[in-house]
Motif scaffolding. Structure first.
Motif, PDB file in Angstrom:
ATOM      1  N   ILE A 131      -1.293   5.329  -0.731  1.00 61.20           N
ATOM      2  CA  ILE A 131      -1.557   3.540  -1.471  1.00 61.20           C
ATOM      3  C   ILE A 131      -2.048   2.553  -0.629  1.00 61.20           C
ATOM      4  CG2 ILE A 131       0.368   1.395  -2.231  1.00 61.20           C
ATOM      5  CD1 ILE A 131       0.202   3.673  -4.609  1.00 61.20           C
ATOM      6  N   ASN A 132      -0.796   2.734   0.450  1.00 59.10           N
ATOM      7  CA  ASN A 132      -0.841   1.933   1.439  1.00 59.10           C
ATOM      8  C   ASN A 132      -2.001   2.479   2.535  1.00 59.10           C
ATOM      9  OD1 ASN A 132       1.249   0.165   1.373  1.00 59.10           O
ATOM     10  ND2 ASN A 132       2.910   2.046   1.825  1.00 59.10           N
ATOM     11  N   SER A 133      -3.030   2.760   2.445  1.00 63.12           N
ATOM     12  CA  SER A 133      -3.967   3.369   3.000  1.00 63.12           C
ATOM     13  C   SER A 133      -5.396   2.868   3.223  1.00 63.12           C
ATOM     14  CB  SER A 133      -4.542   4.537   3.558  1.00 63.12           C
ATOM     15  OG  SER A 133      -5.132   5.158   2.303  1.00 63.12           O
ATOM     16  N   GLN A 134      -4.701   2.204   1.290  1.00 66.41           N
ATOM     17  CA  GLN A 134      -6.359   1.545   1.099  1.00 66.41           C
ATOM     18  C   GLN A 134      -6.514  -0.113   1.416  1.00 66.41           C
ATOM     19  OE1 GLN A 134      -8.043   2.712  -1.544  1.00 66.41           O
ATOM     20  NE2 GLN A 134      -6.374   4.677  -1.040  1.00 66.41           N
ATOM     21  N   PRO A 135      -7.978  -0.550   1.402  1.00 64.08           N
ATOM     22  CA  PRO A 135      -7.904  -2.174   2.359  1.00 64.08           C
ATOM     23  C   PRO A 135      -7.871  -3.366   0.718  1.00 64.08           C
ATOM     24  CG  PRO A 135      -9.918  -0.391   1.328  1.00 64.08           C
ATOM     25  CD  PRO A 135      -8.884   0.054   0.753  1.00 64.08           C
ATOM     26  N   VAL A 136      -6.664  -3.902   0.714  1.00 65.52           N
ATOM     27  CA  VAL A 136      -6.093  -4.573  -0.247  1.00 65.52           C
ATOM     28  C   VAL A 136      -5.015  -5.319   0.572  1.00 65.52           C
ATOM     29  CG1 VAL A 136      -6.378  -2.762  -2.740  1.00 65.52           C
ATOM     30  CG2 VAL A 136      -4.041  -3.376  -1.619  1.00 65.52           C
ATOM     31  N   SER A 137      -4.843  -6.740  -0.521  1.00 72.03           N
ATOM     32  CA  SER A 137      -4.394  -7.482   0.390  1.00 72.03           C
ATOM     33  C   SER A 137      -3.103  -7.440   0.015  1.00 72.03           C
ATOM     34  CB  SER A 137      -4.723  -8.871  -0.440  1.00 72.03           C
ATOM     35  OG  SER A 137      -5.538  -9.912  -0.197  1.00 72.03           O
ATOM     36  N   PRO A 138      -1.724  -7.098   0.641  1.00 69.39           N
ATOM     37  CA  PRO A 138      -0.194  -7.188  -0.041  1.00 69.39           C
ATOM     38  C   PRO A 138      -0.200  -8.601  -1.353  1.00 69.39           C
ATOM     39  CG  PRO A 138      -0.876  -7.619   2.347  1.00 69.39           C
ATOM     40  CD  PRO A 138      -1.619  -8.105   1.538  1.00 69.39           C
ATOM     41  N   SER A 139       0.646  -7.211  -1.220  1.00 67.62           N
ATOM     42  CA  SER A 139       1.284  -7.738  -3.242  1.00 67.62           C
ATOM     43  C   SER A 139       2.919  -8.002  -2.853  1.00 67.62           C
ATOM     44  CB  SER A 139       0.761  -7.491  -4.173  1.00 67.62           C
ATOM     45  OG  SER A 139       1.879  -5.855  -4.512  1.00 67.62           O
ATOM     46  N   LYS A 140       3.377  -8.586  -3.807  1.00 63.47           N
ATOM     47  CA  LYS A 140       5.253  -8.015  -4.275  1.00 63.47           C
ATOM     48  C   LYS A 140       5.461  -7.494  -3.939  1.00 63.47           C
ATOM     49  CE  LYS A 140       5.473 -12.345  -6.622  1.00 63.47           C
ATOM     50  NZ  LYS A 140       5.588 -13.222  -8.915  1.00 63.47           N
ATOM     51  N   ALA A 141       4.919  -5.863  -4.168  1.00 61.18           N
ATOM     52  CA  ALA A 141       5.126  -4.477  -4.075  1.00 61.18           C
ATOM     53  C   ALA A 141       5.616  -4.517  -2.491  1.00 61.18           C
ATOM     54  CB  ALA A 141       4.179  -3.786  -4.215  1.00 61.18           C
ATOM     55  N   GLU A 142       5.666  -4.875  -1.453  1.00 58.40           N
ATOM     56  CA  GLU A 142       6.142  -4.826  -0.296  1.00 58.40           C
ATOM     57  C   GLU A 142       7.151  -4.630   0.029  1.00 58.40           C
ATOM     58  OE1 GLU A 142       3.355  -7.291   3.261  1.00 58.40           O
ATOM     59  OE2 GLU A 142       4.312  -8.299   1.535  1.00 58.40           O
ATOM     60  N   ILE A 143       8.206  -5.285  -1.375  1.00 61.19           N
ATOM     61  CA  ILE A 143       9.619  -5.537  -1.526  1.00 61.19           C
ATOM     62  C   ILE A 143       9.976  -4.161  -1.670  1.00 61.19           C
ATOM     63  CG2 ILE A 143      10.422  -7.034  -2.361  1.00 61.19           C
ATOM     64  CD1 ILE A 143      10.605  -6.439  -4.866  1.00 61.19           C
ATOM     65  N   ILE A 144       8.879  -2.794  -1.931  1.00 62.48           N
ATOM     66  CA  ILE A 144       9.477  -1.727  -2.411  1.00 62.48           C
ATOM     67  C   ILE A 144       8.984  -0.569  -1.482  1.00 62.48           C
ATOM     68  CG2 ILE A 144       9.864  -1.535  -4.832  1.00 62.48           C
ATOM     69  CD1 ILE A 144       7.471  -0.337  -5.402  1.00 62.48           C
ATOM     70  N   GLY A 145       8.357  -1.310  -0.663  1.00 59.60           N
ATOM     71  CA  GLY A 145       7.580  -0.568   1.174  1.00 59.60           C
ATOM     72  C   GLY A 145       5.577  -0.233   0.225  1.00 59.60           C
ATOM     73  N   LEU A 146       5.392  -0.699  -0.300  1.00 60.88           N
ATOM     74  CA  LEU A 146       3.831  -0.789  -0.963  1.00 60.88           C
ATOM     75  C   LEU A 146       3.050  -1.363  -0.636  1.00 60.88           C
ATOM     76  CD1 LEU A 146       4.210   1.602  -4.057  1.00 60.88           C
ATOM     77  CD2 LEU A 146       4.393   2.506  -1.784  1.00 60.88           C
ATOM     78  N   VAL A 147       2.173  -1.752  -0.045  1.00 58.41           N
ATOM     79  CA  VAL A 147       1.046  -3.355  -0.217  1.00 58.41           C
ATOM     80  C   VAL A 147       0.465  -3.228  -1.500  1.00 58.41           C
ATOM     81  CG1 VAL A 147      -1.295  -1.110  -0.311  1.00 58.41           C
ATOM     82  CG2 VAL A 147      -1.120  -3.646   1.200  1.00 58.41           C
ATOM     83  N   GLY A 148       0.640  -2.390  -2.350  1.00 56.12           N
ATOM     84  CA  GLY A 148       0.705  -2.985  -3.854  1.00 56.12           C
ATOM     85  C   GLY A 148       0.574  -1.677  -4.434  1.00 56.12           C
ATOM     86  N   VAL A 149       0.331  -2.110  -6.400  1.00 52.38           N
ATOM     87  CA  VAL A 149       0.311  -1.210  -7.338  1.00 52.38           C
ATOM     88  C   VAL A 149      -1.090  -0.921  -7.530  1.00 52.38           C
ATOM     89  CG1 VAL A 149       1.655   0.212  -9.254  1.00 52.38           C
ATOM     90  CG2 VAL A 149       3.144  -1.023  -7.259  1.00 52.38           C
ATOM     91  N   ALA A 150      -1.139  -1.894  -8.268  1.00 56.08           N
ATOM     92  CA  ALA A 150      -2.150  -1.888  -9.504  1.00 56.08           C
ATOM     93  C   ALA A 150      -3.555  -1.249  -8.873  1.00 56.08           C
ATOM     94  CB  ALA A 150      -2.350  -3.114 -10.911  1.00 56.08           C
ATOM     95  N   GLU A 151      -3.732  -2.397  -6.946  1.00 57.42           N
ATOM     96  CA  GLU A 151      -4.970  -2.327  -7.058  1.00 57.42           C
ATOM     97  C   GLU A 151      -5.275  -1.194  -6.145  1.00 57.42           C
ATOM     98  OE1 GLU A 151      -5.909  -5.973  -4.537  1.00 57.42           O
ATOM     99  OE2 GLU A 151      -6.837  -6.990  -7.122  1.00 57.42           O
TER     100      GLU A 151
END
Length: 286
Positions: free
Chosen positions: A238-258
């Motif tokens: 998930i964190n290797s995907q080229p997407v803009s950060p979202s609120k999921a940063e609080i759980i250590g992820l760049v995002g979830v859906a995208e």
């Protein structure tokens, strides 16, 4: 498979090949380039050097490019130069039935071994986690690889070197949700997102989310009610995907859906950026 036959001054041979392959002859100055974009298979009656130079700037990824097969003007040899596991070898084998000699270079086929892509093709399925095919096809070269069919409902935990096959579809739907969101809210959010893009549920290859949602009962139930297949993606992918950060940063992820949708998408294109539907976020990729 939609097949185009193109040529440089060999119309009779092109018509013969098109008849054998149930294809069509394309005759115009940019025939090869046009066929590359609009067909699943391209058969070129011309020198291989010409073909290689013309398609070189068009090549993107083996999962979206068409199969390209070069046939010699004397109809003696047929050589898959692109997409051997994605229709090229199949075209060559069909032409072998008409007396041509196929020159097949994919290692598994040349050595009489099976491959992930050909197993998927025989069963009318598609490889979901496409990056896995490198390791699995290499294993086929070394010996037999077990193939399992699992009829659900079921949960399968698979490592990155296990190829997962599923019924064919064009789109991947990424889903994020707040903890404890009800199944009906998630299901309706997904249906609304699909409707907004004029996509039918039967066109969905996979539903995806983060592995952190493995125990999210509402999500599991919603996808089951959609008669879909849910794939949970690990954090590193998930964190290797080229997407803009979202609120999921609080759980250590760049995002979830995208990013989870992109992870399994064939063309790596987001066609619907993440949208919020109450407690649910949905993104669609292809």
């Amino acid at each position: 498979m939609r097949i185009a036959v193109v040529h440089t001054g060999h119309p009779e041979q092109a018509r013969t090949l098109a008849r054998w392959l149930n294809g069509e002859v394309v005759e115009r100055p940019d025939a090869l380039e046009l066929a590359f974009h609009e067909h699943e298979g391209v058969v070129a009656v011309m020198a291989m050097g010409i073909v290689v130079r013309k398609i070189a700037p068009l090549v993107r990824d083996k999962w979206v490019d068409p199969a390209v097969v070069v046939v010699t003007p004397d109809l003696r040899f047929c050589v898959p130069v692109l997409g051997g596991h994605h229709g090229g070898n199949e075209i060559a084998r069909t032409l072998a039935g008409h007396g041509l000699t196929p020159v097949i270079s994919t290692a598994t086929d040349a050595l009489g071994k099976d491959s992930v892509e050909e197993i998927a093709g025989r069963h009318g399925m598609e490889v979901v986690n496409k990056s896995s095919t490198v390791a699995v096809n290499r294993a086929f070269l070394d010996g037999d690889v077990p193939v399992y069919r699992i009829d659900g409902p079921a949960v399968v935990l698979a490592s990155s070197n296990v190829s997962v096959l599923s019924m064919r579809g064009e789109y991947v739907v990424g889903i994020g949700c707040n903890r404890g969101t009800a199944a009906e809210e998630i299901r309706q959010a997904v249906l609304d997102a699909l409707a907004s893009m004029d996509i039918g549920a039967e066109e969905v290859l996979a539903y995806t989310s983060t592995i952190k949602k493995a125990d999210e009962a509402g999500l599991l139930s919603a996808v089951r009610e959609l008669d879909g297949r849910l794939f949970l993606i690990d954090d590193d992918t998930i964190n290797s995907q080229p997407v803009s950060p979202s609120k999921a940063e609080i759980i250590g992820l760049v995002g979830v859906a995208e990013p989870s949708a992109l992870a399994l998408a064939k063309r790596k294109e987001i066609i619907m950026k993440r949208r919020a539907y109450g407690n649910v976020t949905v993104a669609i990729a292809r």
